[in-house]
Design a protein around this motif. Structure first.
Motif, mmCIF file in Angstrom:
data_model
loop_
_atom_site.group_PDB
_atom_site.id
_atom_site.type_symbol
_atom_site.label_atom_id
_atom_site.label_comp_id
_atom_site.label_asym_id
_atom_site.label_seq_id
_atom_site.Cartn_x
_atom_site.Cartn_y
_atom_site.Cartn_z
ATOM 1 N N ASN A 136 43.118 51.978 35.550
ATOM 2 C CA ASN A 136 43.565 50.593 35.473
ATOM 3 C C ASN A 136 44.973 50.461 36.049
ATOM 4 O OD1 ASN A 136 43.750 47.854 34.665
ATOM 5 N ND2 ASN A 136 44.646 48.443 32.703
ATOM 6 N N ILE B 297 38.425 43.163 38.828
ATOM 7 C CA ILE B 297 39.039 42.973 37.505
ATOM 8 C C ILE B 297 37.947 42.659 36.487
ATOM 9 C CG2 ILE B 297 40.645 41.522 36.170
ATOM 10 C CD1 ILE B 297 42.084 40.941 38.843
ATOM 11 N N HIS C 229 36.489 37.661 40.320
ATOM 12 C CA HIS C 229 37.048 38.986 40.636
ATOM 13 C C HIS C 229 36.028 40.087 40.354
ATOM 14 C CE1 HIS C 229 40.689 36.731 41.109
ATOM 15 N NE2 HIS C 229 40.685 36.368 39.843
ATOM 16 N N VAL D 9 43.781 45.770 38.166
ATOM 17 C CA VAL D 9 42.708 46.110 39.105
ATOM 18 C C VAL D 9 42.112 47.445 38.673
ATOM 19 C CG1 VAL D 9 42.145 46.675 41.495
ATOM 20 C CG2 VAL D 9 43.788 44.856 40.987
ATOM 21 N N ASP E 103 38.386 41.113 32.795
ATOM 22 C CA ASP E 103 39.208 40.661 31.675
ATOM 23 C C ASP E 103 38.472 39.704 30.747
ATOM 24 O OD1 ASP E 103 41.350 42.183 32.410
ATOM 25 O OD2 ASP E 103 42.424 40.583 33.441
#
Length: 567
Positions: free
Chosen positions: A419, A453, A449, A316, A455
Motif C-alpha cells: 500500500n 485503490i 479506481h 495505491v 477504500d
C-alpha cells in the motif's frame, strides 16, 4: 399486533448518538413501526431474528461513491454491500452521466474512465443510455434492480458540456446565457430529485486528452449562478473536489483562502451545505489543519461547510494480483495478463527472478519505498507501521528492494499487496480530522479506481480500527458518524436512524467477530475487466427497506433498494 419482521434481543444503537440499549425492532412493509426495550414490542411476526449479542444499527450511509456505472450491471453494489452500506450518494466530483445529449455519451464515458478509472469498455457494454435530462436519468435508475438505495448529484462536467457544447472543453469563462442554461438544467435536476450539485476544481482530474476537466476553472459567478438553483428549491448539497492541494505552503494557503471564500458565499446565499474532500498531502502536510481552521471560521460566519475525509491513508495498491511498481521493466511487464499461478511459476524460477531483479535495479521507479507498506491478505494493516515498509523488510531479508518485493509475494502465494498512501500519510492527521466537529466520513470511492485503490471498506475499517482497536470513538458515536450524521447532511428523511416511521434499513452486526479481509483483484466486470474488491466478516444480516438483502456476506435475494430523491 402482527408484523412482517421482528429483530429481538439485540443491542440497539439507533444512529442518533444516544446510548445503546437491549431491545426489539418491529417492521411492517418497508418501515419500522415499533421499537423499544426487550418485551415492549408485543405481537407476532412472519420473520423473527434473534439478535442476542449483536448490534442492531441503521444501515450505513456512504456519501461519496462513484457507483454511477456499476449499479447498471451489479445490483448488489459490491464492495459497498460487504460493509454495511444500505444508502449511497453517486455523482461526486463533477463526473456524471447526466444531463447528456446522445452525441456526448462517448465523451462522458471516456471522461469517467480517465478521472475515476472505470473502464470505458465496461460502461459501453454494461450501461444502457435511456435519458437526456437528469430527471430522466433518475427515472432510468428507478427501473434498475438495486440492492441498496442510491441517489445522485448532477455533475459540473456533464452540465457544462450539455449547456455549452464543445466550448465547455476549453474551460473558458461561461457567458451569462450559458450560466443561465446550466442553472436551468440544475433546476430541472432538483425538481426531478437530484441530491445536489458536484464540481471538480482539482488539477489532478484530467480528460482523456490530458486537459483539465470541464469546470475546473469555473468563475465564482458561474458557481453562484448554478448553485442558486439549489437555494431556489430549498434543498440539495454542493460537493466539490477542490483546488486546495498545492506543492508549496504559500500556494496552499492562497488556495485555501480562495476555495473557502466561494464556498462561504454560496452557502450563505443559498442556505445549502457544502462538502468537499479533505486529506493530508505529502507536499504540505500541515495544510489540512489550515483548512480546518478556515472552515471553523466560515462556520462562525453562518456558512455550513463540512469537509469529508476517510479513516486511513488513501493508497495505491501494488502487487502481482494486478500491477507492481516495477512494471516498466520488461521481465515484470511480461507477467501482466498471466494468471496468478502462471505468475508464481515465473517468480519461483530462479533464472527469471534474477532477470526481474536485474532489470528493476537498472531502472528503479521514482518512489520512496519506506512509504510502501506490506499488507497481509487475511489481516491487512493500514496503520503505516514503519517495520512493515518495503525498505525495512528488504533490510531484514538482506535483499534488494525488488527482490524483497518478489520474496514477500511468494511467501503469500502471490496475494500480498503493498500500500502506497499518497494522501493521509500520517495517522495522527487522520485522527485529528475524524474528531473535528465539522468533518464527516466520506471518500470511500466505491465503484471507482478499479485497478488502483480499494477504500470502499471504510465503514468496517473505521469500526474495527478506530472503535474496537484504538477505542478512539464510542460505538454510539461511531455508528452516528456512519448513519445519522451523513443522512442528515443530505436530508435523507427516514434514513440513518432507527425510529418508528423510519425506513427499515437495518444492520445486525456481530461486533466481536467484525473483521476486514484484504483486497482481492477479480475479473467480474463487463468485458472481463478487472477490479479490486474487499470483503469482511461480522455483518450477520443487512435489511434494505424491510427486505433481507445480505446475510453473512452473501446476497440473500432481495433487491429492494430505491432511488433517493431530495423531493
Amino acid at each position: 399486533m402482527a408484523y412482517d419482521l421482528v429483530i429481538k434481543n439485540g443491542t440497539i444503537v439507533d444512529g442518533t448518538g444516544a446510548a445503546g440499549y437491549r431491545g426489539d425492532v418491529a417492521v411492517t412493509d418497508d418501515k419500522i413501526v415499533a421499537i423499544g426495550a426487550v418485551g415492549e414490542v408485543e405481537g407476532t411476526a412472519k420473520q423473527t431474528v434473534d439478535a442476542d449479542g449483536q448490534l442492531v444499527t441503521p444501515g450505513f450511509v456512504d456519501i461519496h461513491t462513484h457507483l454511477d456505472a456499476q449499479i447498471s450491471w451489479d445490483p448488489i453494489a459490491s464492495s459497498s454491500c460487504w460493509h454495511g452500506v444500505t444508502s449511497a450518494v453517486m455523482g461526486n466530483c463533477g463526473v456524471t452521466f447526466a444531463p447528456c445529449k446522445p452525441e456526448d455519451r462517448e465523451y462522458l464515458t471516456r471522461l469517467m474512465e480517465s478521472v475515476e478509472d472505470i473502464p470505458a469498455k465496461c460502461i459501453n457494454e454494461g450501461m444502457q443510455w435511456k435519458w437526456e435530462s437528469y430527471g430522466e436519468y433518475l427515472g432510468a435508475l428507478d427501473d434498475l434492480p438495486k440492492g441498496i438505495n442510491v441517489g445522485g448529484l448532477v455533475g459540473h462536467c456533464a452540465l457544462r458540456l450539455y449547456a455549452m457544447g464543445e466550448e465547455a472543453l476549453e474551460n473558458t469563462p461561461a457567458s451569462v446565457e450559458q450560466i443561465d442554461a446550466m442553472h436551468d438544467a440544475v433546476s430541472e435536476a432538483m425538481a426531478g430529485g437530484a441530491l445536489g450539485f458536484s464540481t471538480s476544481r482539482t488539477p489532478l482530474h484530467f480528460t482523456p486528452d490530458g486537459d483539465a476537466v470541464p469546470g475546473t476553472y469555473a468563475t465564482a459567478q458561474e458557481l453562484k449562478g448554478i448553485c442558486a438553483a439549489l437555494g431556489e428549491h430549498g434543498r440539495g448539497v454542493v460537493e466539490a473536489a477542490t483546488a486546495i492541494t498545492a506543492d508549496t505552503a504559500e500556494e496552499t494557503k492562497a488556495n485555501i483562502e480562495s476555495e473557502i471564500a466561494w464556498m462561504t458565499d454560496i452557502s450563505r446565499d443559498t442556505g445549502r451545505p457544502i462538502t468537499f474532500g479533505l486529506a493530508q498531502n505529502r507536499q504540505v502536510p500541515e495544510g489540512y489543519g489550515w483548512t480546518l481552521e478556515k472552515v471553523a471560521e466560515a462556520g462562525k460566519g453562518g456558512a455550513k461547510i463540512n469537509p469529508q475525509s476517510t479513516a486511513r491513508g488513501i493508497g495505491v495498491l501494488f502487487g502481482f494480483q494486478n500491477r507492481t511498481p516495477f512494471d516498466r521493466a520488461p521481465a515484470w511487464r511480461a507477467l501482466r495478463g498471466m494468471s496468478l499461478p502462471e505468475k508464481l511459476a515465473k517468480l519461483r524460477n530462479s533464472e527469471y527472478r534474477a532477470s526481474m531483479v536485474e532489470q528493476a535495479l537498472a531502472d528503479m521507479p521514482p518512489m520512496e519505498f519506506e512509504d510502501l507498506f506490506l499488507m497481509s491478505h487475511d489481516a491487512p494493516r493500514y496503520d503505516l507501521d514503519p517495520s512493515q515498509s518495503l525498505t525495512v523488510q528488504a533490510t531484514q531479508l538482506n535483499m534488494s528492494v525488488p527482490d524483497a518485493f518478489i520474496e514477500l509475494s511468494i511467501r503469500d502465494n502471490g496475494l500480498a499487496l503493498f500500500n502506497f498512501p499518497f494522501l493521509n500519510p500520517e495517522m495522527t492527521a487522520v485522527e485529528r480530522m475524524l474528531h473535528d466537529p465539522n468533518v464527516v466520513l466520506g471518500l470511500g470511492d466505491s465503484g471507482a479506481h478499479c485497478g488502483q485503490i480499494m477504500d470502499a471498506s471504510l465503514p468496517t475499517y473505521f469500526l474495527t480500527y478506530w472503535v474496537k482497536e484504538r477505542r478512539a470513538f464510542s460505538i454510539e458515536n461511531a455508528i452516528h458518524k456512519l448513519t445519522g450524521e451523513p443522512a442528515a447532511l443530505y436530508d435523507m428523511k427516514g434514513r440513518g436512524i432507527l425510529a418508528p416511521g423510519a425506513f427499515a434499513d437495518i444492520n445486525v452486526i456481530d461486533f466481536d467477530k467484525l473483521h476486514l479481509r484484504g483486497p482481492e483483484f477479480v475479473h467480474d466486470f463487463p468485458a472481463g475487466a478487472g477490479r479490486y474488491i474487499q470483503k469482511s466478516e461480522g455483518y450477520r444480516q443487512m435489511f434494505v427497506n424491510g427486505q433481507l438483502f445480505m446475510e453473512n456476506g452473501e446476497h440473500a435475494g432481495a433487491l429492494a433498494g430505491k432511488v433517493l430523491r431530495s423531493n
